[in-house]
Enzyme design. Structure first.
Site, PDB file in Angstrom:
ATOM      1  N   ALA A 292       0.871  -1.171   0.000  1.00  0.00           N
ATOM      2  CA  ALA A 292       0.000   0.000   0.000  1.00  0.00           C
ATOM      3  C   ALA A 292       0.907   1.220   0.000  1.00  0.00           C
ATOM      4  O   ALA A 292       2.008   1.184   0.544  1.00  0.00           O
ATOM      5  CB  ALA A 292      -0.903   0.005   1.226  1.00  0.00           C
ATOM      6  N   SER A 293       0.448   2.295  -0.619  1.00  0.00           N
ATOM      7  CA  SER A 293       1.293   3.481  -0.784  1.00  0.00           C
ATOM      8  C   SER A 293       1.449   4.307   0.479  1.00  0.00           C
ATOM      9  O   SER A 293       2.436   4.997   0.649  1.00  0.00           O
ATOM     10  CB  SER A 293       0.731   4.377  -1.886  1.00  0.00           C
ATOM     11  OG  SER A 293       0.803   3.713  -3.115  1.00  0.00           O
ATOM     12  N   SER A 294       0.468   4.278   1.359  1.00  0.00           N
ATOM     13  CA  SER A 294       0.566   5.126   2.546  1.00  0.00           C
ATOM     14  C   SER A 294       0.032   4.394   3.765  1.00  0.00           C
ATOM     15  O   SER A 294      -0.648   3.369   3.660  1.00  0.00           O
ATOM     16  CB  SER A 294      -0.204   6.430   2.328  1.00  0.00           C
ATOM     17  OG  SER A 294      -1.577   6.143   2.115  1.00  0.00           O
TER      18      SER A 294
END
Length: 193
Positions: free
Chosen positions: A19-21
């Site tokens: 996941a990016s964040s």
């Protein structure tokens, strides 16, 4: 089951979720990877624009052996940079490891899967570049409207000047404050102007 499931691999399936964040969740990806037959899954929350700082991916890449398959839900979970994606694919190929994306017709064990992978990499990089352009346009509009202030200063200008008045040079000031010498010079140059 999609066409990507037709891999020619004979080894184990290893999953990777990203996941990016921190506010995004990898649970859906992990469940999909389990359903695809992965018994070992590594997951992390970090940007996909670079492989730098992605410890879980590095661990997994070190662990894979000839005949194994690295499985992701989508190629952009592995990389959003065409250069990094190509580096990963080359490294996997050199070790006889396959790559499969379960939500896309990507399977490096097939010619069609390899071609589709190349196309997806190009589109992922294109999307990243468009996002950067939109961000720069938004910043330019905010600056024109006088509402963009930039990030907060991280250098204590008063402390730099105080240390200089005590006779310290730029290198010593930079070391004491944990900042770069160029930052010290910018502060001192601004004072002279």
């Amino acid at each position: 089951m999609n066409s990507a499931a037709a891999s020619t691999s004979t080894g184990h399936l290893y999953g990777y979720a990203r996941a990016s964040s921190l506010d995004q969740d990898v649970t859906i990806q992990v469940e999909a990877l389990k359903a695809a037959g992965c018994t070992t899954i590594r997951a992390e929350k970090v940007s996909g624009t670079s492989t730098t700082g992605r410890a879980e991916l590095a661990t997994l890449l070190d662990f894979l052996r000839a005949g194994d398959t690295l499985v992701v839900t989508r190629i952009d979970r592995l990389s959003r940079s065409i250069a990094d994606l190509q580096d990963i694919v080359r490294a996997l190929k050199a070790r006889g490891v396959f790559l499969r994306a379960i939500e896309q017709p990507v399977d490096t064990g097939t010619a069609a899967g390899k071609a589709f992978l190349d196309m997806l990499g190009v589109f992922a990089e294109f999307e990243t570049n468009l996002r950067k352009e939109r961000q720069l346009e938004g910043i330019a509009q905010a600056k024109a409207a006088g509402v963009y202030k930039g990030r907060k200063a991280t250098i204590d200008v008063a402390e730099v000047r105080k240390l200089q008045s005590e006779g310290l040079g730029a290198t010593e000031i930079a070391e004491r404050l944990g900042i770069g010498r160029a930052s010290v010079y910018r502060v001192l140059k601004g004072e002279a102007a």
